[in-house]
Design an enzyme around this catalytic site. Structure first.
Site, PDB file in Angstrom:
ATOM      1  N   GLU A   1       3.352  -4.415  12.053  1.00 13.03           N
ATOM      2  CA  GLU A   1       2.494  -3.234  12.003  1.00 13.03           C
ATOM      3  C   GLU A   1       1.038  -3.625  12.241  1.00 13.03           C
ATOM      4  O   GLU A   1       0.532  -4.541  11.587  1.00 13.03           O
ATOM      5  CB  GLU A   1       2.662  -2.551  10.633  1.00 13.03           C
ATOM      6  CG  GLU A   1       4.072  -1.979  10.479  1.00 13.03           C
ATOM      7  CD  GLU A   1       4.534  -1.886   9.025  1.00 13.03           C
ATOM      8  OE1 GLU A   1       3.703  -1.923   8.119  1.00 13.03           O
ATOM      9  OE2 GLU A   1       5.763  -1.793   8.825  1.00 13.03           O
TER      10      GLU A   1
ATOM     11  N   GLU B   1      10.209  -1.717   8.194  1.00 17.70           N
ATOM     12  CA  GLU B   1      10.497  -3.142   7.963  1.00 17.70           C
ATOM     13  C   GLU B   1      11.974  -3.467   8.161  1.00 17.70           C
ATOM     14  O   GLU B   1      12.318  -4.509   8.719  1.00 17.70           O
ATOM     15  CB  GLU B   1      10.057  -3.536   6.544  1.00 17.70           C
ATOM     16  CG  GLU B   1       8.551  -3.688   6.360  1.00 17.70           C
ATOM     17  CD  GLU B   1       7.791  -2.367   6.261  1.00 17.70           C
ATOM     18  OE1 GLU B   1       8.453  -1.306   6.199  1.00 17.70           O
ATOM     19  OE2 GLU B   1       6.550  -2.391   6.241  1.00 17.70           O
TER      20      GLU B   1
ATOM     21  N   PHE C   1       6.468  -5.681   0.721  1.00 16.78           N
ATOM     22  CA  PHE C   1       7.198  -4.765   1.611  1.00 16.78           C
ATOM     23  C   PHE C   1       8.501  -5.392   2.113  1.00 16.78           C
ATOM     24  O   PHE C   1       9.345  -4.702   2.672  1.00 16.78           O
ATOM     25  CB  PHE C   1       6.348  -4.337   2.812  1.00 16.78           C
ATOM     26  CG  PHE C   1       4.960  -3.847   2.467  1.00 16.78           C
ATOM     27  CD1 PHE C   1       4.650  -3.415   1.186  1.00 16.78           C
ATOM     28  CD2 PHE C   1       3.959  -3.836   3.431  1.00 16.78           C
ATOM     29  CE1 PHE C   1       3.365  -2.983   0.874  1.00 16.78           C
ATOM     30  CE2 PHE C   1       2.689  -3.404   3.124  1.00 16.78           C
ATOM     31  CZ  PHE C   1       2.380  -2.982   1.847  1.00 16.78           C
TER      32      PHE C   1
ATOM     33  N   HIS D   1       1.359  -4.595  -4.365  1.00 17.61           N
ATOM     34  CA  HIS D   1       0.648  -5.367  -3.338  1.00 17.61           C
ATOM     35  C   HIS D   1       0.207  -6.715  -3.884  1.00 17.61           C
ATOM     36  O   HIS D   1      -0.767  -7.291  -3.419  1.00 17.61           O
ATOM     37  CB  HIS D   1      -0.588  -4.606  -2.840  1.00 17.61           C
ATOM     38  CG  HIS D   1      -0.273  -3.463  -1.926  1.00 17.61           C
ATOM     39  ND1 HIS D   1       0.397  -2.348  -2.336  1.00 17.61           N
ATOM     40  CD2 HIS D   1      -0.547  -3.262  -0.615  1.00 17.61           C
ATOM     41  CE1 HIS D   1       0.529  -1.495  -1.325  1.00 17.61           C
ATOM     42  NE2 HIS D   1      -0.037  -2.032  -0.262  1.00 17.61           N
TER      43      HIS D   1
END
Ligand SMILES: Cc1ncc(C[n+]2csc(CCOP(=O)(O)OP(=O)(O)O)c2C)c(N)n1
Lengths: 325, 311
Positions: free
Chosen positions: A30, A61, A87, A130
């Site tokens: 991405e 993904e 992710f 994250h």
């Protein structure tokens, strides 16, 4: 000639090297093409190599890791970028059920020479989705190689090793180390897969660390040196293949072992090192193995709370002192 | 290609699987097997328009696709019987086997997960500029898997030569597809990706081949993916031990009146009937020879259990 580069620039050089050395290398993820990557890892590469070699994918993904596998099986050398390691969990099925099984389940007739590149770890204000250090999930999966570079030269060398490997490799970089600068040997020969390194010699205790905890452990060792305690720091670098010989040799010299990682404690890869040490280094150990890790809580976002979770040099210093007590 | 050729190709799949079932009953096949009885026209029709360079992947119900793509029958038996086969050396068995030599990228026992992988084979074809295509077959239930959605959108935006064949046999295990989706035909979803979707009679190899020809031509020309939904019926259970309590009385008997082999039989004149009888005998002999060859294949040596994990 070694060049002084930041960690993230070393990654960029390694990717350019990979795309330059083989036409069958493709890079996707991405925002990696025109935008140059969310952290600048692919800056300039799209301009140089074009759409056919480096392109953006939809936010999918699962889809594009599966695409990495299918293209690797049929003749390409793909590198797929997962923006944040967290992710990867949405695509864990492709990693664990598909990518890792391909070679073994086909009796070696299909291979999966691909790289999944990601960055991990906490940073101030980053939330629980994250910030995770997820290396143990991959190290638990037979069929995958797992690389965690802790400095700019390794970021360059280990990524080049990964892209030349005929096995699937997960390269988990440390986001907090991206700005760090160091000498990078751009012309060095490509290293074989695996290999831990003694990054600081010592006689009193061994600290085994990887990724962001390597500079933290060196920092701790320097603090302890002021008191006359000499700590040997081993950068494990690869969790698979695991170079336990280097760990065992160091424990043979020091008789004491501390394992330090940023991931949380329970079921972390530190447990594996501790268990192996109990099994293989029992005669050398003069104290129980200690682990330094984050407590078993999701990563909080506020810096004050993060400070209560993320292991820093003081925790390593404390653990070494306890092994010596 | 005439009716006799289609009949032969489909009969090979049918007899192969029927024999597999007897081997299972006799204890020569470990684990459960998923048969495609009734669905043979789909791989056979598709195979007609494919060439050697094309890639094919399937679900755990993929024996028909393997045979239609020319995978060696004896090796197929051997792999499923847990032997040291030339396919996967006994590491895959019925639900996960593949054949690198036939570009049979493989079956997949994770529903829907093979479609992103097939998309990767399509990426290779595009990168190499060969004009080869990648065909992925899935069931109707798999259309609800995130893997499939992500792969279709990805293939669409990258204009990849992917053809998704949805074998709509009405059931996913024990659940009817009309209880699981609100669309009438799954091919309608193609609109959501901006690609063509067609519905064909999946019991008619000609209809399948015609739809596949259109999709394959588009893919080879670089215009991107398509969905072909082939309507069919399962003549047997979901897996070898399935008693099928969930199916209405008479459903299977009805299906048996319109399945692809019976259909050719019903339309055959005396001359063709004689030809079909001869084909049945030849296929039966081929299947027996393949079973014998598989039985003669060694079981994998336990000392090799860690081999093939890494390069
Ligand atoms: C991800 C995943 N979920 C569930 C299953 C269990 N399962 C195996 S086959 C099947 C039904 C699949 O139905 P469909 O896609 O219609 O294919 P068909 O069996 O009709 O050929 C299910 C739910 C699985 N193998 N993988």
């Amino acid at each position: 000639m070694p060049e002084s580069l930041r960690y993230i620039q070393a990654v960029n050089h390694a990717l350019a090297w990979a795309l330059d050395s083989r036409d069958d290398t493709v890079y996707f993820g991405e925002d990696v093409a025109l935008p140059g990557g969310p952290f600048g890892a692919t800056k300039g590469l799209h301009k140089r190599f074009g759409d056919r070699r480096i392109f953006d994918t939809p936010i999918s993904e699962t889809g594009f890791l599966g695409m990495a596998l299918g293209s690797a099986m049929t003749g390409l050398r793909p590198i797929a970028e997962i923006m944040y390691a967290d992710f990867a969990f949405v695509a864990m099925g492709q990693i664990v059920n598909q990518i890792a099984n391909t070679r073994y389940s086909s009796g070696g007739r299909w291979t999966a020479p691909l790289v999944i590149r990601m960055q991990q770890g906490y940073s101030p204000g980053a939330c629980a989705q994250h910030s995770q250090s997820i290396e143990a999930y991959f190290a638990h999966t037979p069929g995958l190689r797992v690389a965690l570079p802790s400095n700019p030269d390794d970021a360059y060398q280990m990524l080049r090793t990964a892209v030349t490997s005929d096995d699937p490799v997960v390269v988990a970089e440390a986001r907090m180390l991206y700005p760090t600068r160091g000498e990078v040997r751009l012309d060095a020969p490509v290293e074989p897969v695996g290999g831990a390194k003694v990054v600081r010699a010592g006689t009193d205790a061994t600290v085994v660390a990887w990724s962001r905890l390597v500079p933290v452990a060196v920092d701790a060792a320097n603090q302890l040196a002021a008191e006359g305690i000499e700590v040997e720091v081993v950068d494990l670098r690869w969790l698979n293949p695991l170079d336990f010989d280097t760990v065992a040799a160091s424990v043979g010299r020091t008789g004491r072992l501390v394992v330090a990682h940023e991931a949380n404690l329970t079921g972390g890869f530190g447990a594996e090192i501790a268990a192996r040490a109990a099994d293989e280094c029992f005669a050398d150990l003069r104290a129980p193995v200690r682990r330094v890790a984050a407590p078993d809580v999701p990563m909080p976002a506020a810096p004050s709370l993060q400070a209560a979770v993320v292991p820093e040099a003081a925790a390593v210093v404390d653990a070494v002192r306890r092994t010596l007590a | 290609m005439g009716l006799a050729d289609d009949y032969r190709s489909m009969a090979r799949i049918r007899r192969f699987e029927e024999r597999l079932m007897t081997l299972k009953d006799e204890g020569e096949v470990p684990g459960s097997i998923h048969l495609c009885n009734g669905q043979e026209a789909i791989p056979v029709g598709a195979a007609r328009v494919l060439r050697d360079g094309d890639y094919v992947s399937a679900t755990y119900r993929g024996h028909g696709w393997a045979l239609a793509r020319g995978v060696d029958m004896a090796a197929l038996f051997a792999e499923i019987m847990g032997r040291d086969s030339a396919l996967c050396g006994g590491r895959a068995a019925s639900p996960y086997l593949s054949d690198v030599s036939r570009r049979f990228v493989g079956e997949n026992s994770i529903v829907g997960a093979g479609v992103p992988v097939a998309t990767g084979a399509a990426l290779t074809a595009r990168h190499q500029g060969t004009g080869d295509v990648s065909v992925a077959s899935i069931g109707d239930g798999a259309m609800n898997q995130g893997n499939v959605h992500e792969a279709l959108n990805l293939a669409a935006v990258l204009d990849l030569p992917l053809i998704l064949v949805v074998e709509n046999n009405v059931y996913s295990e024990m659940s009817r597809i009309d209880d699981m989706v609100r669309v009438k035909q799954l091919a309608e979803r193609a609109a959501g990706y901006g690609i063509p979707g067609t519905v064909v009679d999946g019991n008619d190899p000609d209809a399948v081949a015609a739809a596949m020809a259109t999709a394959v031509e588009r893919a080879r020309a670089g215009a991107g993916p398509s969905i072909v939904e082939a309507m069919t019926e399962r003549l047997v259970g979901h897996y070898s031990g399935d008693a099928q309590h969930y199916r209405p009385a008479g459903e299977i008997a009805d299906a048996r009146t319109r399945e692809p082999l019976v259909r050719i039989r019903n339309a055959a004149d005396a001359a063709l009937t004689a030809t079909l009888d001869a084909i049945d005998a030849e296929v039966a002999a081929e299947v027996e020879a393949a079973v014998a060859a598989a039985r003669a294949t060694a079981v994998p040596d336990p000392a090799t259990v860690k081999e093939h994990l890494y390069a």
